[in-house]
Design an enzyme around this catalytic site. Structure first.
Site, PDB file in Angstrom:
ATOM      1  N   ASP A   1     -15.224 -86.607 -30.364  1.00  0.00           N
ATOM      2  CA  ASP A   1     -14.084 -87.494 -30.619  1.00  0.00           C
ATOM      3  C   ASP A   1     -14.470 -88.561 -31.633  1.00  0.00           C
ATOM      4  O   ASP A   1     -15.316 -89.410 -31.363  1.00  0.00           O
ATOM      5  CB  ASP A   1     -13.639 -88.144 -29.303  1.00  0.00           C
ATOM      6  CG  ASP A   1     -12.541 -89.179 -29.505  1.00  0.00           C
ATOM      7  OD1 ASP A   1     -11.822 -89.089 -30.527  1.00  0.00           O
ATOM      8  OD2 ASP A   1     -12.407 -90.066 -28.632  1.00  0.00           O
TER       9      ASP A   1
ATOM     10  N   ASP B   1      -6.619 -91.852 -31.202  1.00  0.00           N
ATOM     11  CA  ASP B   1      -7.071 -92.152 -29.845  1.00  0.00           C
ATOM     12  C   ASP B   1      -6.890 -93.658 -29.629  1.00  0.00           C
ATOM     13  O   ASP B   1      -6.871 -94.427 -30.592  1.00  0.00           O
ATOM     14  CB  ASP B   1      -8.545 -91.774 -29.683  1.00  0.00           C
ATOM     15  CG  ASP B   1      -8.966 -91.792 -28.224  1.00  0.00           C
ATOM     16  OD1 ASP B   1      -9.050 -90.701 -27.637  1.00  0.00           O
ATOM     17  OD2 ASP B   1      -9.197 -92.878 -27.680  1.00  0.00           O
TER      18      ASP B   1
ATOM     19  N   CYS C   1      -9.543 -90.203 -22.689  1.00  0.00           N
ATOM     20  CA  CYS C   1      -9.695 -89.824 -24.096  1.00  0.00           C
ATOM     21  C   CYS C   1      -8.497 -88.996 -24.554  1.00  0.00           C
ATOM     22  O   CYS C   1      -8.322 -87.848 -24.144  1.00  0.00           O
ATOM     23  CB  CYS C   1     -10.994 -89.032 -24.286  1.00  0.00           C
ATOM     24  SG  CYS C   1     -11.221 -88.405 -25.952  1.00  0.00           S
TER      25      CYS C   1
ATOM     26  N   HIS D   1     -14.753 -91.650 -28.720  1.00  0.00           N
ATOM     27  CA  HIS D   1     -15.601 -91.679 -27.531  1.00  0.00           C
ATOM     28  C   HIS D   1     -16.828 -90.785 -27.655  1.00  0.00           C
ATOM     29  O   HIS D   1     -17.535 -90.553 -26.682  1.00  0.00           O
ATOM     30  CB  HIS D   1     -14.789 -91.236 -26.299  1.00  0.00           C
ATOM     31  CG  HIS D   1     -13.683 -92.183 -25.939  1.00  0.00           C
ATOM     32  ND1 HIS D   1     -12.412 -92.048 -26.446  1.00  0.00           N
ATOM     33  CD2 HIS D   1     -13.669 -93.275 -25.138  1.00  0.00           C
ATOM     34  CE1 HIS D   1     -11.638 -93.002 -25.954  1.00  0.00           C
ATOM     35  NE2 HIS D   1     -12.378 -93.768 -25.155  1.00  0.00           N
TER      36      HIS D   1
ATOM     37  N   SER E   1      -0.772 -91.497 -19.841  1.00  0.00           N
ATOM     38  CA  SER E   1      -1.981 -90.766 -19.443  1.00  0.00           C
ATOM     39  C   SER E   1      -2.047 -90.421 -17.964  1.00  0.00           C
ATOM     40  O   SER E   1      -2.990 -89.762 -17.526  1.00  0.00           O
ATOM     41  CB  SER E   1      -3.223 -91.595 -19.817  1.00  0.00           C
ATOM     42  OG  SER E   1      -3.297 -91.774 -21.210  1.00  0.00           O
TER      43      SER E   1
END
Length: 669
Positions: free
Chosen positions: A350, A365, A384, A371, A326
């Site tokens: 999400d 996720d 996310c 989220h 990420s």
């Protein structure tokens, strides 16, 4: 009755005597004339030829190798020194039977087959009068044995020459590299005149990259020698020119701090000045002692390093290609804005996964329940995955590739260190070329969160982070700050281009604010500081794949199957002075990797000016020390770090380890 003897013939005897005299005179005259003719031939007709040959026997031009340039850190701390050692040398001009001489020297100097093979390769291309080393770094026992039988080896001498010594051992091994004996391949490539009398050449690191600056210019000396090669007198001399001294951008104290954070761990840390591209620290862990290689590493020591599962010879900072996880989400998010697929108000819902239209496969996720409503800012703060799955589906791999390559992914950064890896930013063309298969849409989804075939080096991550900190201004990382000496060299210390971005300048600022919130309230919150503001992004890179429907379970994995922890960041956020990338192999979480970066930020921004970390011991640079000596072998008070400094280092490392291991991360990123 008495015998009757004839009377003596006096005339006949005189005639015989005269004939003998004439014959003798003729013989003497013939040889005298022959001698005069030969003498005239040598002294008159062939005077120039034989005079030159005589002078070559008597007068020799000996090469004088130049001393290698020193290497310093940005503050003038010596990182690579020159020390004198004793070498055994031979020249072809003084030896009638080279093989016999070498065979007799084997027990005297404890020659190995490697020593002999290397010498024979070098002596074949050397000048006839050039003295070539057959063994480097003789010890006292070698010198004592040879001294006793020196009279049996005319043409073999013990000479004092300079060699390399790295006073800080493992600390700078992957930056500076090391020198080693010139091998057969290098011998074919180098200028033999420039390396006459020289045994060592840069192998890796700065020593290799800047070999042309560090080596210097050889000199020569005319000497008169006897038939045994012994010097009778010195006739003339042209002094060699020492190589350039190099001042690196590396900061000794920051390098120490970074090394302490990775002590006992596998990984890499790179710190840059985002304004200039100067590399402030570059650590790959574990490391190795470069002094072992200078005069020839033993097969036992080399096997130990080569076969070590942790690969200490591998420069993870420059060569290590890791899934970036990420950490690339800020750069990728800006790409979505650049192409107009999203803006700061674009929201998604999400639910914890994403599926391609018409496909039941779920891309999960890291938070199982999702989220909720997520915009770009929140997507960065909570990391996310689903938001970027959706963005990648809209954007497509071709545009993703085009955009991310502007940050340096999938190509060499251009750093002035050898053997840099390109990493990989995949594309349909790459897959068809290398795997003869078509690109799948699901692969685009994996690449969007720094997984799949996407790999990057810690140096690439640091450069991309610096570009983000610069609001799109591109830099090229480099370790050389200044070169001083006879050979001119210019260093570029500035930005060198700009990212092609269709958004607004405020978009860079908003991304910076999102990265600040990552540290203040998101996945990197454990390193927030009240003294300055850090903008950062954590990342977790999967090592072992998880089957669809299965849950990540650390308890059933081996230590080397655990996820890698990554972190990138810069500070102060509003006016960045330092950008850092951390890769902790099998570190489990990006938040843990972030904690390794915090001491570097603190040192650079808070304590460097008032309380810098420096070598407190006096480095010996003029004594007769061997290149294999270790800092611990130096006399008390002469080691690179004092006892107090070492104790302080240990305390810092233990405190850091305790801080990380005692905390339980709740976020995967």
């Amino acid at each position: 009755m008495k015998p009757n003897y004839p009377l003596k013939n006096v005339q006949q005897e005189k005639r015989i005597f005269r004939n003998r005299v004439f014959i003798s005179i003729g013989i003497v005259t013939f040889f005298l004339v022959l001698l005069v003719v030969r003498y005239a031939y040598l002294q008159i007709s062939s005077f120039d030829e034989f005079s030159t040959a005589s002078d070559k026997n008597r007068i020799r031009l000996q090469p004088l190798p130049p001393a290698r340039g020193y290497i310093y850190d940005r503050n003038g701390i010596l990182l690579a020194d020159n020390l004198p050692v004793f070498n055994a040398t031979i020249s072809r001009a003084d030896i009638e039977d080279m093989d016999d001489t070498i065979n007799r020297l084997i027990p005297v100097l404890s020659l190995t087959q490697e020593d002999i093979d290397r010498f024979k390769s070098r002596i074949q291309t050397a000048r006839k009068t050039e003295r070539v080393s057959i063994k480097l770094n003789l010890n006292e026992a070698d010198i004592a044995r040879f001294s006793e039988v020196k009279f049996l080896f005319p043409g073999v001498n013990i000479e004092l020459q300079m060699t390399r010594y790295y006073p800080h051992g493992e600390l700078f091994a992957h930056v500076i590299g090391y020198v080693g004996r010139i091998n057969d391949k290098e011998l074919k490539e180098i200028d033999k005149d420039a390396y006459a009398g020289t045994n060592l050449i840069g192998k890796i690191g700065v020593e290799k990259s800047y070999e042309n600056l560090l080596h210097g210019v050889p000199g020569n000396e005319s000497i008169e020698a006897d038939a045994h090669g012994n010097v009778l007198r010195h006739l003339g001399r042209k002094d060699p020119i020492r190589g350039n001294d190099l001042y690196l951008s590396i900061d000794y104290g920051l390098q120490v701090i970074a090394s302490e954070q990775l002590a006992g761990r596998r990984g890499a840390i790179v710190a840059l000045d985002p304004k200039t591209g100067e590399i402030l620290a570059l650590v790959s862990s574990p490391s190795f002692n470069p002094n072992l290689f200078v005069t020839g590493i033993s097969s036992t020591d080399y096997s130990s390093l080569r076969d070590n599962l942790d690969q200490p010879l591998y420069n993870r900072a420059v060569q290590g290609a890791y899934p970036p996880g990420s950490t690339i989400k800020p750069m990728f998010g800006l790409g979505g804005i650049h192409y107009g697929f999203v803006d700061w108000k674009t929201q998604i819902s999400d639910h914890g996964y994403f599926s391609l239209p018409g496909d039941s496969h779920r891309f999960r996720d890291h938070k199982k329940t999702g989220h909720g409503i997520v915009d770009m800012h929140k997507a960065q703060v909570v990391s996310c995955d689903t938001y970027f799955y959706v963005l990648s589906y809209r954007m497509g791999i071709e545009k993703m590739n085009e955009w991310m390559r502007q940050f340096g992914f999938g190509a060499k950064t251009g750093v002035d260190l050898p053997s840099e890896s390109t990493g990989l930013y995949p594309s349909p063309e790459w897959k068809m070329r290398t795997r003869n298969a078509k690109w799948l849409k699901g692969e685009t989804i994996s690449v969007s969160i720094g997984q799949g075939a996407f790999t990057a080096t810690p140096l690439q991550l640091a450069m991309a982070t610096a570009i983000t900190a610069n609001q799109g201004d591109h830099i090229t990382p480099h370790v050389l700050r200044e070169s001083k000496g006879s050979k001119p060299h210019t260093v570029h210390n500035a930005t060198d281009g700009k990212i092609d971005f269709n958004g607004q300048p405020e978009d860079w600022i908003k991304m910076r604010e999102a990265m600040v919130d990552v540290v203040n309230s998101g996945t990197g919150r454990r390193i927030r500081s009240s003294a300055y503001t850090i903008a950062g992004k954590t990342g977790t890179a999967q090592v072992k794949s998880i089957a669809q429907g299965k849950k990540y379970n650390e308890s059933i994995l081996t230590e080397r199957q655990l996820d890698h922890g990554l972190f990138v960041g810069f500070a102060p956020a509003e006016n960045p002075e330092i950008a850092i990338a951390v890769v902790w192999e099998n570190g489990r979480h990006g938040g843990s990797a972030a904690q390794l970066a915090k001491p570097l930020f603190d040192y650079w921004l808070l304590t460097r000016q008032k309380n810098p970390v420096v070598p407190t011991g006096k480095h010996i640079s003029g004594g007769l020390m061997t290149a294999g000596i270790k800092p611990s072998d130096l006399p008390s008070g002469s080691q690179s770090l004092s006892t107090n400094a070492e104790a302080s280092s240990t305390q810092r490392h233990e405190a850091s380890a305790a801080s990380i291991e005692s905390q339980v991360e709740t976020e995967r990123d």
